[in-house]
Design a protein around this motif. Sequence first.
Motif, PDB file in Angstrom:
ATOM      1  N   LEU A 181      74.342 -33.649  32.547  1.00  0.00           N
ATOM      2  CA  LEU A 181      75.320 -33.700  33.639  1.00  0.00           C
ATOM      3  C   LEU A 181      76.120 -34.999  33.574  1.00  0.00           C
ATOM      4  O   LEU A 181      77.348 -34.987  33.711  1.00  0.00           O
ATOM      5  CB  LEU A 181      74.620 -33.570  34.991  1.00  0.00           C
ATOM      6  N   ALA A 182      75.436 -36.111  33.352  1.00  0.00           N
ATOM      7  CA  ALA A 182      76.117 -37.404  33.232  1.00  0.00           C
ATOM      8  C   ALA A 182      77.099 -37.376  32.067  1.00  0.00           C
ATOM      9  O   ALA A 182      78.205 -37.923  32.158  1.00  0.00           O
ATOM     10  CB  ALA A 182      75.097 -38.523  33.055  1.00  0.00           C
ATOM     11  N   THR A 183      76.727 -36.717  30.981  1.00  0.00           N
ATOM     12  CA  THR A 183      77.607 -36.597  29.817  1.00  0.00           C
ATOM     13  C   THR A 183      78.901 -35.877  30.198  1.00  0.00           C
ATOM     14  O   THR A 183      79.997 -36.334  29.858  1.00  0.00           O
ATOM     15  CB  THR A 183      76.895 -35.832  28.684  1.00  0.00           C
ATOM     16  N   VAL A 184      78.772 -34.775  30.908  1.00  0.00           N
ATOM     17  CA  VAL A 184      79.948 -34.009  31.319  1.00  0.00           C
ATOM     18  C   VAL A 184      80.841 -34.853  32.226  1.00  0.00           C
ATOM     19  O   VAL A 184      82.071 -34.889  32.055  1.00  0.00           O
ATOM     20  CB  VAL A 184      79.527 -32.694  32.018  1.00  0.00           C
ATOM     21  N   VAL A 185      80.236 -35.565  33.181  1.00  0.00           N
ATOM     22  CA  VAL A 185      81.005 -36.418  34.093  1.00  0.00           C
ATOM     23  C   VAL A 185      81.723 -37.527  33.321  1.00  0.00           C
ATOM     24  O   VAL A 185      82.917 -37.775  33.517  1.00  0.00           O
ATOM     25  CB  VAL A 185      80.090 -37.002  35.191  1.00  0.00           C
ATOM     26  N   VAL A 186      80.998 -38.201  32.433  1.00  0.00           N
ATOM     27  CA  VAL A 186      81.585 -39.304  31.663  1.00  0.00           C
ATOM     28  C   VAL A 186      82.710 -38.805  30.761  1.00  0.00           C
ATOM     29  O   VAL A 186      83.762 -39.450  30.652  1.00  0.00           O
ATOM     30  CB  VAL A 186      80.502 -40.044  30.847  1.00  0.00           C
ATOM     31  N   LEU A 187      82.520 -37.665  30.129  1.00  0.00           N
ATOM     32  CA  LEU A 187      83.584 -37.118  29.278  1.00  0.00           C
ATOM     33  C   LEU A 187      84.813 -36.756  30.111  1.00  0.00           C
ATOM     34  O   LEU A 187      85.952 -36.982  29.684  1.00  0.00           O
ATOM     35  CB  LEU A 187      83.080 -35.905  28.488  1.00  0.00           C
ATOM     36  N   GLY A 188      84.586 -36.219  31.308  1.00  0.00           N
ATOM     37  CA  GLY A 188      85.704 -35.903  32.197  1.00  0.00           C
ATOM     38  C   GLY A 188      86.462 -37.147  32.630  1.00  0.00           C
ATOM     39  O   GLY A 188      87.699 -37.189  32.588  1.00  0.00           O
ATOM     40  N   ILE A 189      85.722 -38.181  33.016  1.00  0.00           N
ATOM     41  CA  ILE A 189      86.350 -39.444  33.407  1.00  0.00           C
ATOM     42  C   ILE A 189      87.082 -40.059  32.221  1.00  0.00           C
ATOM     43  O   ILE A 189      88.194 -40.572  32.362  1.00  0.00           O
ATOM     44  CB  ILE A 189      85.295 -40.416  33.980  1.00  0.00           C
ATOM     45  N   SER A 190      86.481 -39.986  31.059  1.00  0.00           N
ATOM     46  CA  SER A 190      87.107 -40.527  29.851  1.00  0.00           C
ATOM     47  C   SER A 190      88.435 -39.845  29.578  1.00  0.00           C
ATOM     48  O   SER A 190      89.428 -40.497  29.235  1.00  0.00           O
ATOM     49  CB  SER A 190      86.177 -40.358  28.644  1.00  0.00           C
ATOM     50  N   TYR A 191      88.458 -38.544  29.735  1.00  0.00           N
ATOM     51  CA  TYR A 191      89.695 -37.796  29.519  1.00  0.00           C
ATOM     52  C   TYR A 191      90.759 -38.210  30.535  1.00  0.00           C
ATOM     53  O   TYR A 191      91.918 -38.448  30.176  1.00  0.00           O
ATOM     54  CB  TYR A 191      89.415 -36.294  29.610  1.00  0.00           C
ATOM     55  N   LEU A 192      90.362 -38.306  31.797  1.00  0.00           N
ATOM     56  CA  LEU A 192      91.314 -38.657  32.857  1.00  0.00           C
ATOM     57  C   LEU A 192      91.869 -40.073  32.699  1.00  0.00           C
ATOM     58  O   LEU A 192      93.014 -40.335  33.054  1.00  0.00           O
ATOM     59  CB  LEU A 192      90.662 -38.506  34.234  1.00  0.00           C
ATOM     60  N   LEU A 193      91.054 -40.978  32.172  1.00  0.00           N
ATOM     61  CA  LEU A 193      91.490 -42.370  32.030  1.00  0.00           C
ATOM     62  C   LEU A 193      92.212 -42.630  30.714  1.00  0.00           C
ATOM     63  O   LEU A 193      92.601 -43.766  30.446  1.00  0.00           O
ATOM     64  CB  LEU A 193      90.293 -43.315  32.193  1.00  0.00           C
ATOM     65  N   ASP A 194      92.388 -41.600  29.916  1.00  0.00           N
ATOM     66  CA  ASP A 194      93.168 -41.713  28.679  1.00  0.00           C
ATOM     67  C   ASP A 194      92.685 -42.871  27.798  1.00  0.00           C
ATOM     68  O   ASP A 194      93.415 -43.826  27.528  1.00  0.00           O
ATOM     69  CB  ASP A 194      94.657 -41.869  29.010  1.00  0.00           C
ATOM     70  N   LEU A 195      91.441 -42.770  27.364  1.00  0.00           N
ATOM     71  CA  LEU A 195      90.836 -43.828  26.559  1.00  0.00           C
ATOM     72  C   LEU A 195      91.493 -43.941  25.187  1.00  0.00           C
ATOM     73  O   LEU A 195      92.023 -42.969  24.646  1.00  0.00           O
ATOM     74  CB  LEU A 195      89.350 -43.562  26.360  1.00  0.00           C
TER      75      LEU A 195
END
Length: 129
Positions: free
Chosen positions: A34-48
């Motif tokens: 679950l943490a992986t999914v959240v982190v990947l989503g945040i990563s996408y939104l923050l345009d890393l």
Amino acid sequence: MIEFLIGRLKSFKFAFKGLAWVFTHEKNAQFHLLATVVVLGISYLLDLSTFEWLCIVIAIGIVLLSELLNTAIEKLADFVSQEQHPQIGIAKDVAAGAVLIATLTAVVIGLVIFTPKVLLLFSKIVLVN
């Protein structure tokens, strides 16, 4: 050659079977997924950046890898002896400690990457209002 390929396909089947078992039976592994999914989503939104993505993916991989190895060690230890045994207890505690170290490392990596981006985003929102 065909036998070689069939053997490789079977090994993938067993690997996916192991992943499925861990993520359907182990609460800590489910939390990490679950943490992986959240982190990947945040990563996408923050345009890393590419480098930031690599750091995040490596951190996630290390956490999931350590969780899988910890589960394997625990299951093997429980099979070897159902009784409380000091040496088995140490092995299980060390494996759990590895997961803790991996998780804390991933958290630090996440904080280093996400904090400046979130603060910048927040400052833009405050300045607009």
